[in-house]
Design an enzyme around this catalytic site. Sequence first.
Site, mmCIF file in Angstrom:
data_model
loop_
_atom_site.group_PDB
_atom_site.id
_atom_site.type_symbol
_atom_site.label_atom_id
_atom_site.label_comp_id
_atom_site.label_asym_id
_atom_site.label_seq_id
_atom_site.Cartn_x
_atom_site.Cartn_y
_atom_site.Cartn_z
ATOM 1 N N ILE A 143 1.098 -1.133 0.106
ATOM 2 C CA ILE A 143 -0.401 0.010 0.297
ATOM 3 C C ILE A 143 1.029 1.242 0.034
ATOM 4 C CG2 ILE A 143 -1.973 1.359 0.948
ATOM 5 C CD1 ILE A 143 -2.267 -1.639 0.269
ATOM 6 N N THR A 144 1.134 1.766 -0.617
ATOM 7 C CA THR A 144 1.965 3.577 -1.550
ATOM 8 C C THR A 144 1.401 4.557 -0.560
ATOM 9 O OG1 THR A 144 2.125 2.328 -3.596
ATOM 10 C CG2 THR A 144 3.067 4.561 -2.972
ATOM 11 N N GLY B 147 26.440 1.292 -22.565
ATOM 12 C CA GLY B 147 27.942 0.106 -21.950
ATOM 13 C C GLY B 147 27.736 -0.190 -20.182
ATOM 14 N N GLU C 175 -1.307 -1.942 -10.164
ATOM 15 C CA GLU C 175 -2.505 -1.263 -10.311
ATOM 16 C C GLU C 175 -2.819 -2.720 -12.283
ATOM 17 O OE1 GLU C 175 -3.211 0.740 -9.313
ATOM 18 O OE2 GLU C 175 -3.496 2.280 -9.737
#
Length: 385
Positions: free
Chosen positions: A155-156, A339, A363
């Site tokens: 849960i952000t 690189g 999501e």
Amino acid sequence: MFEFSADEAAIVALVRDWVDREVKPVVRELEHADTYPEALIEQMRRMGIYGLAIPEPWNDAGVSAACYAAVTEELARGWMSLAGAVGGHSVVAKLLIAHGTRQQQDHYLPRMATGEIRAAMALTEPGGGSDLQAMRTVARREGDEYVINGSKTWITNARRSQLVALLCRTDPAAEPAHRGISILLVEHGPGFEVSRDLPKLGYKGVESCELSFDDFRVPRSALLGDAEGHGFAQMMRGLEIGRIQVAARAVGVGAAALEDALRYSQQRESFGQPIWKHQSIGNYLADMATQLTAARQLVQYAARRYDSGERADLEAGMAKLFASETAMKIALDAVRIHGGYGYSTEFDVERYFRDAPLMIVGEGTNEIQRNVIVRELVRRHPVGS
């Protein structure tokens, strides 16, 4: 600017300039230290970014979903975590606008528009993943209250939010299962614990947490809307703007990776010429630019479908699927172009490569997106029996 109004074009340009001036000079240090970007978040709040998804009468600076997607792209071009800090907040705002009671709207939306209240959404459960109908978090009625027990994960913004839109079961016996699911608007209190911040490959600075509910009580008025059992359908509509936002984040990460690769390929020389002149590098750059342009157009197409008021799960799913896969490829190609330096933490391309996978799984995984897309294709184009 995709035919934005003058005001919307100015907002996108303002955010772009702010990202170049304030975000890019500090992002590497903040990201590597996994530091919450308090100062940048406060600047976003003062700029009105938290209110962009909220229209009148609760906010006088709301914008279209298309403009919101473009702003999200610019934030993610600077640092994807900044776009994540406002993503769930905007989904909760749209849920309130579409389904909340007038009392709920008037109570939350004006302060959400200023960023005084920041919101998160809590869907995913341990072991549940994308199968939301299998959730085990239950809210049972006791008089004028709901008593909530269960857990959520990934849960952000959970620790720093003041409001959480919690998807849970209010009727565990309902058949089919989705008819027993509701959304509760909950605030922190006794019985609601943010247990820990989860360690992540990328998406640093902004917390993703585990939540637990142990006999956590909320009033009956916490139910989103007027009736139980509509939470699953409400959240599916909310995830349309959520997936557009995630797709726009992916475009922003891809744009940053392309910018860095294009700059580096003109500065770095090998065999007596800039490396972009080597066909293998030039082909990478041509493909990266083409794919990014296509992804951006698809995101804007989905956003304008959403703005029309029509169902947009097909378009949002396509945008999220294509843009996230494109961002992952562009980020990898940017590493190839750099690189050995592309593998160094002294260059930003390694961050893009770590951030890009979030949009593939966030999501709703891209495997789920394909299910959404084909199901909606068949619904829109049925073959008569």
